[in-house]
Motif scaffolding. Structure first.
Motif, PDB file in Angstrom:
ATOM      1  N   HIS A  18       0.860  -1.185   0.000  1.00  0.00           N
ATOM      2  CA  HIS A  18       0.000   0.000   0.000  1.00  0.00           C
ATOM      3  C   HIS A  18       0.902   1.242   0.000  1.00  0.00           C
ATOM      4  O   HIS A  18       2.024   1.189   0.509  1.00  0.00           O
ATOM      5  CB  HIS A  18      -0.880  -0.029   1.264  1.00  0.00           C
ATOM      6  CG  HIS A  18      -1.995   0.952   1.236  1.00  0.00           C
ATOM      7  ND1 HIS A  18      -2.070   1.993   2.118  1.00  0.00           N
ATOM      8  CD2 HIS A  18      -3.073   1.065   0.426  1.00  0.00           C
ATOM      9  CE1 HIS A  18      -3.167   2.709   1.860  1.00  0.00           C
ATOM     10  NE2 HIS A  18      -3.785   2.160   0.833  1.00  0.00           N
ATOM     11  N   CYS A  20       1.062   3.603   1.920  1.00  0.00           N
ATOM     12  CA  CYS A  20       1.506   3.950   3.280  1.00  0.00           C
ATOM     13  C   CYS A  20       2.733   3.139   3.699  1.00  0.00           C
ATOM     14  O   CYS A  20       3.314   3.395   4.744  1.00  0.00           O
ATOM     15  CB  CYS A  20       0.372   3.786   4.291  1.00  0.00           C
ATOM     16  SG  CYS A  20       0.015   2.080   4.743  1.00  0.00           S
ATOM     17  N   CYS A  38      -6.157  -2.176   5.007  1.00  0.00           N
ATOM     18  CA  CYS A  38      -4.730  -2.026   5.283  1.00  0.00           C
ATOM     19  C   CYS A  38      -4.510  -2.042   6.797  1.00  0.00           C
ATOM     20  O   CYS A  38      -5.190  -1.328   7.533  1.00  0.00           O
ATOM     21  CB  CYS A  38      -4.220  -0.723   4.672  1.00  0.00           C
ATOM     22  SG  CYS A  38      -2.488  -0.411   5.014  1.00  0.00           S
ATOM     23  N   CYS A  41      -2.754   1.877   7.775  1.00  0.00           N
ATOM     24  CA  CYS A  41      -3.528   3.122   7.839  1.00  0.00           C
ATOM     25  C   CYS A  41      -5.043   2.892   7.916  1.00  0.00           C
ATOM     26  O   CYS A  41      -5.806   3.848   7.918  1.00  0.00           O
ATOM     27  CB  CYS A  41      -3.195   3.994   6.633  1.00  0.00           C
ATOM     28  SG  CYS A  41      -3.702   3.282   5.052  1.00  0.00           S
TER      29      CYS A  41
END
Length: 66
Positions: A18, A20, A38, A41
């Motif tokens: 992802h 993040c 996820c 986050c």
């Protein structure tokens, strides 16, 4: 092609992380579409089952029956 067995609340690793930076996803809905969240986050994404199976790398943790 190997059969990828996954179930609700499993933690899976996708082929791409992802944005993040985390590559741990929790399966939160299974049907024609698969919704994953996820673990970094908490962003959730819904993918068609066919795309999910293609993009999933492996199951990291299986959900325990309670």
């Amino acid at each position: 092609m190997e059969q990828k067995n996954f179930q609700l609340h499993d933690i899976v690793e996708m082929k791409k992380p992802h944005p993040c930076g985390v590559n741990r996803w929790k399966v939160i809905r299974i049907g024609m579409d698969i919704r994953i969240k996820c673990e970094g986050c908490q962003h959730s994404v819904m993918l068609p089952r066919k795309d999910f199976v293609k993009k999933m790398k492996k199951v990291l943790e299986t959900a325990t029956e309670e």
